[in-house]
Motif scaffolding. Structure first.
Motif, mmCIF file in Angstrom:
data_model
loop_
_atom_site.group_PDB
_atom_site.id
_atom_site.type_symbol
_atom_site.label_atom_id
_atom_site.label_comp_id
_atom_site.label_asym_id
_atom_site.label_seq_id
_atom_site.Cartn_x
_atom_site.Cartn_y
_atom_site.Cartn_z
ATOM 1 N N GLY A 154 43.699 -42.018 -5.845
ATOM 2 C CA GLY A 154 44.465 -41.224 -6.803
ATOM 3 C C GLY A 154 44.727 -41.981 -8.089
ATOM 4 N N GLY A 155 43.849 -42.913 -8.406
ATOM 5 C CA GLY A 155 44.058 -43.776 -9.553
ATOM 6 C C GLY A 155 43.841 -43.139 -10.907
ATOM 7 N N ALA A 156 43.397 -41.873 -10.939
ATOM 8 C CA ALA A 156 43.300 -41.152 -12.212
ATOM 9 C C ALA A 156 44.482 -40.202 -12.386
ATOM 10 C CB ALA A 156 41.981 -40.371 -12.286
ATOM 11 N N GLY A 157 45.416 -40.222 -11.442
ATOM 12 C CA GLY A 157 46.632 -39.430 -11.558
ATOM 13 C C GLY A 157 47.705 -40.190 -12.312
ATOM 14 N N PHE A 158 48.878 -39.609 -12.403
ATOM 15 C CA PHE A 158 49.960 -40.171 -13.218
ATOM 16 C C PHE A 158 50.369 -41.580 -12.774
ATOM 17 C CE2 PHE A 158 54.831 -40.052 -13.366
ATOM 18 C CZ PHE A 158 54.892 -40.805 -14.517
ATOM 19 N N ILE A 159 50.931 -41.703 -11.589
ATOM 20 C CA ILE A 159 51.429 -43.007 -11.155
ATOM 21 C C ILE A 159 50.258 -43.947 -10.885
ATOM 22 C CG2 ILE A 159 52.919 -44.236 -9.551
ATOM 23 C CD1 ILE A 159 54.374 -41.630 -8.997
ATOM 24 N N GLY A 160 49.204 -43.430 -10.275
ATOM 25 C CA GLY A 160 48.051 -44.267 -9.967
ATOM 26 C C GLY A 160 47.433 -44.893 -11.197
ATOM 27 N N GLU A 192 40.966 -44.882 -19.648
ATOM 28 C CA GLU A 192 40.174 -45.416 -20.751
ATOM 29 C C GLU A 192 40.683 -46.795 -21.163
ATOM 30 O OE1 GLU A 192 40.081 -42.640 -23.946
ATOM 31 O OE2 GLU A 192 38.579 -41.349 -23.007
ATOM 32 N N GLY A 193 39.750 -47.716 -21.336
ATOM 33 C CA GLY A 193 40.094 -49.060 -21.773
ATOM 34 C C GLY A 193 40.528 -49.998 -20.663
ATOM 35 N N GLN A 236 52.495 -39.923 -29.924
ATOM 36 C CA GLN A 236 51.399 -40.752 -30.428
ATOM 37 C C GLN A 236 50.075 -40.488 -29.721
ATOM 38 O OE1 GLN A 236 51.559 -42.819 -33.057
ATOM 39 N NE2 GLN A 236 53.682 -42.169 -33.359
ATOM 40 N N ASN A 237 50.112 -39.732 -28.627
ATOM 41 C CA ASN A 237 48.896 -39.512 -27.836
ATOM 42 C C ASN A 237 48.659 -38.023 -27.602
ATOM 43 O OD1 ASN A 237 47.868 -42.355 -26.701
ATOM 44 N ND2 ASN A 237 50.108 -42.383 -26.804
ATOM 45 N N GLU A 238 48.718 -37.275 -28.693
ATOM 46 C CA GLU A 238 48.534 -35.827 -28.606
ATOM 47 C C GLU A 238 47.166 -35.466 -28.032
ATOM 48 O OE1 GLU A 238 48.432 -31.877 -31.505
ATOM 49 O OE2 GLU A 238 49.324 -33.754 -32.221
ATOM 50 N N GLY A 239 46.145 -36.247 -28.344
ATOM 51 C CA GLY A 239 44.803 -35.927 -27.856
ATOM 52 C C GLY A 239 44.730 -35.911 -26.346
ATOM 53 N N TRP A 240 45.505 -36.787 -25.687
ATOM 54 C CA TRP A 240 45.471 -36.854 -24.226
ATOM 55 C C TRP A 240 46.005 -35.564 -23.612
ATOM 56 C CZ3 TRP A 240 49.134 -36.517 -20.383
ATOM 57 C CH2 TRP A 240 48.702 -36.878 -19.093
ATOM 58 N N TRP A 241 47.193 -35.145 -24.036
ATOM 59 C CA TRP A 241 47.758 -33.940 -23.413
ATOM 60 C C TRP A 241 47.210 -32.648 -24.000
ATOM 61 C CZ3 TRP A 241 50.407 -31.046 -26.947
ATOM 62 C CH2 TRP A 241 51.070 -31.696 -28.004
ATOM 63 N N GLN A 242 46.735 -32.681 -25.231
ATOM 64 C CA GLN A 242 46.171 -31.475 -25.830
ATOM 65 C C GLN A 242 44.923 -31.050 -25.078
ATOM 66 O OE1 GLN A 242 46.854 -28.538 -27.547
ATOM 67 N NE2 GLN A 242 47.734 -29.965 -29.064
ATOM 68 N N ALA A 243 44.142 -32.022 -24.570
ATOM 69 C CA ALA A 243 42.944 -31.711 -23.790
ATOM 70 C C ALA A 243 43.318 -30.989 -22.503
ATOM 71 C CB ALA A 243 42.183 -32.994 -23.475
ATOM 72 N N LEU A 244 44.458 -31.337 -21.913
ATOM 73 C CA LEU A 244 44.902 -30.660 -20.693
ATOM 74 C C LEU A 244 45.320 -29.228 -20.975
ATOM 75 C CD1 LEU A 244 47.008 -33.500 -19.038
ATOM 76 C CD2 LEU A 244 44.645 -32.883 -18.603
ATOM 77 N N ILE A 245 45.993 -29.034 -22.100
ATOM 78 C CA ILE A 245 46.419 -27.684 -22.473
ATOM 79 C C ILE A 245 45.196 -26.818 -22.779
ATOM 80 C CG2 ILE A 245 47.615 -26.344 -24.242
ATOM 81 C CD1 ILE A 245 49.641 -28.605 -24.443
#
Length: 351
Positions: free
Chosen positions: A8-14, A46-47, A338-347
């Protein structure tokens, strides 16, 4: 040097844990396994120096091969279905991932680490305070000896997974630890949870749906503090033991919502560009974000109060949260701005 598998390492806590561990232990090899369901997001990694393997933890054959082929010696098990509302509407997925998936991993660990002749190892299981049920007004905070009384399909499935981990340690000698945490918040959280949902709704001028009277109480834990706690358990925790990890920030939902609104309003005052970026926000028009508050019917079986007693983790592991809720919330709001691109992709993909 460890060969670490983070489920689950691509999830929130992971994902936050992968980032934390990679920064602290750059020489360790990290493999992430994630099914990339709606809550998994490879952009959250990423990174980071970690390899992502897209797979389902319920696939026992694949998990067994993964542990063997990567010479894994440490498993940090985050993979789970976690959203209570979704568990009410569709419990089957929660039983499948949280119970069958955990058992699949335990079997894979046993076959590779014990049946093959023995190997130094650690299986750490990440769980929740929701397994303990709901506190009454005169009840003591949850400790590691509090009886399990789960009240939702989600918490029941997590309680079952906790029992399975204990059983594999007691029966087979698998070297396991478990941590039960309070409500997490911070960067990379999927925007169906309270803090990111209400933050983004404030920015877009959408209603803030408050369950019941809004007086349900939770203990809030910044995800980075949670990662530090998990690190302490993996590094120094005793085999077979459970540790509660909390934030020491016991707040009503209404108080959290009011603080989100106040933090957003203050951000618009400090940064004039936000009004252009989010013209539908009340704050862009000189109004208060809390005008968006809307009361809705309460959630079925809604637990009234959670509170964590983290005395054991503090005393035996030296764990303590490093920030107040006000500090953590300000950092979280800043990260989302500062990271609108991250959550905008989810929306955009219609979460």
């Amino acid at each position: 040097m460890a060969n670490l598998l983070v489920t689950g390492g691509a999830g929130f806590i992971g994902a936050n844990f992968v980032r934390y561990w990679n920064g602290k232990n750059p020489s360790d090899t990290i493999t992430v396994v994630d099914a990339l369901t709606y809550a998994g997001n490879k952009q959250s990694l990423e990174g980071v120096d970690a390899e992502l393997v897209v797979a389902d933890i319920c696939d026992h054959r694949a998990m067994t091969a993964l542990v063997k082929d990567r010479d894994i010696d440490t498993i940090a098990h985050f993979a789970a279905e976690t959203h209570v509302d979704r568990s009410i509407d569709g419990p089957d997925a929660f039983l499948q991932t949280n119970i069958i998936g955990t058992h699949s991993l335990l079997k894979a660990a046993k076959e590779n680490w014990l049946d093959g002749g023995g190997k130094a190892h650690r299986f750490h299981h990440v769980s929740t305070d929701e397994v303990y049920g709901s506190l009454g007004p005169d009840d003591q905070a949850f400790s590691e000896t509090t009886a399990f009384k789960p009240n939702s399909p989600y918490s029941a499935s997590k309680a079952a997974s906790d029992h399975l981990v204990r059983a594999y340690q007691q029966t087979y000698g698998l070297e396991t630890t478990t941590s039960n945490c309070s409500n997490n918040y911070g960067p990379y959280q999927f925007p169906e949870k309270l803090i990111p949902l209400f933050l983004l709704n404030c920015l877009h001028g959408k209603p803030l749906p408050i369950y019941g009277d809004g007086m349900n109480v939770r203990d809030w834990l910044h995800v980075e503090d949670h990662c530090r706690g998990i690190d302490a358990v993996i590094t120094n925790g005793r085999i077979g033991e459970t540790y509660n990890i909390g934030g020491g920030q016991k707040l009503t939902n209404m108080s959290v919502i009011e603080r989100i609104c106040g933090t957003v309003d203050a951000a618009f005052v400090e940064d004039s560009t936000l009004a252009r970026r989010y013209p539908n926000a009340p704050a862009a028009k000189g109004k208060r974000s809390d005008t968006l508050k809307t009361f809705v019917a309460d959630r079925k079986g809604h637990d009234r109060c959670y509170a964590i007693d983290e005395t054991k983790a503090r005393g035996r592991l030296g764990y303590q949260p490093s920030r107040t809720f006000e500090e953590g919330l300000a950092q979280t709001v800043e990260w989302y701005l500062q990271n609108e691109g991250w959550w905008q992709a989810l929306i955009t993909r219609k979460i």
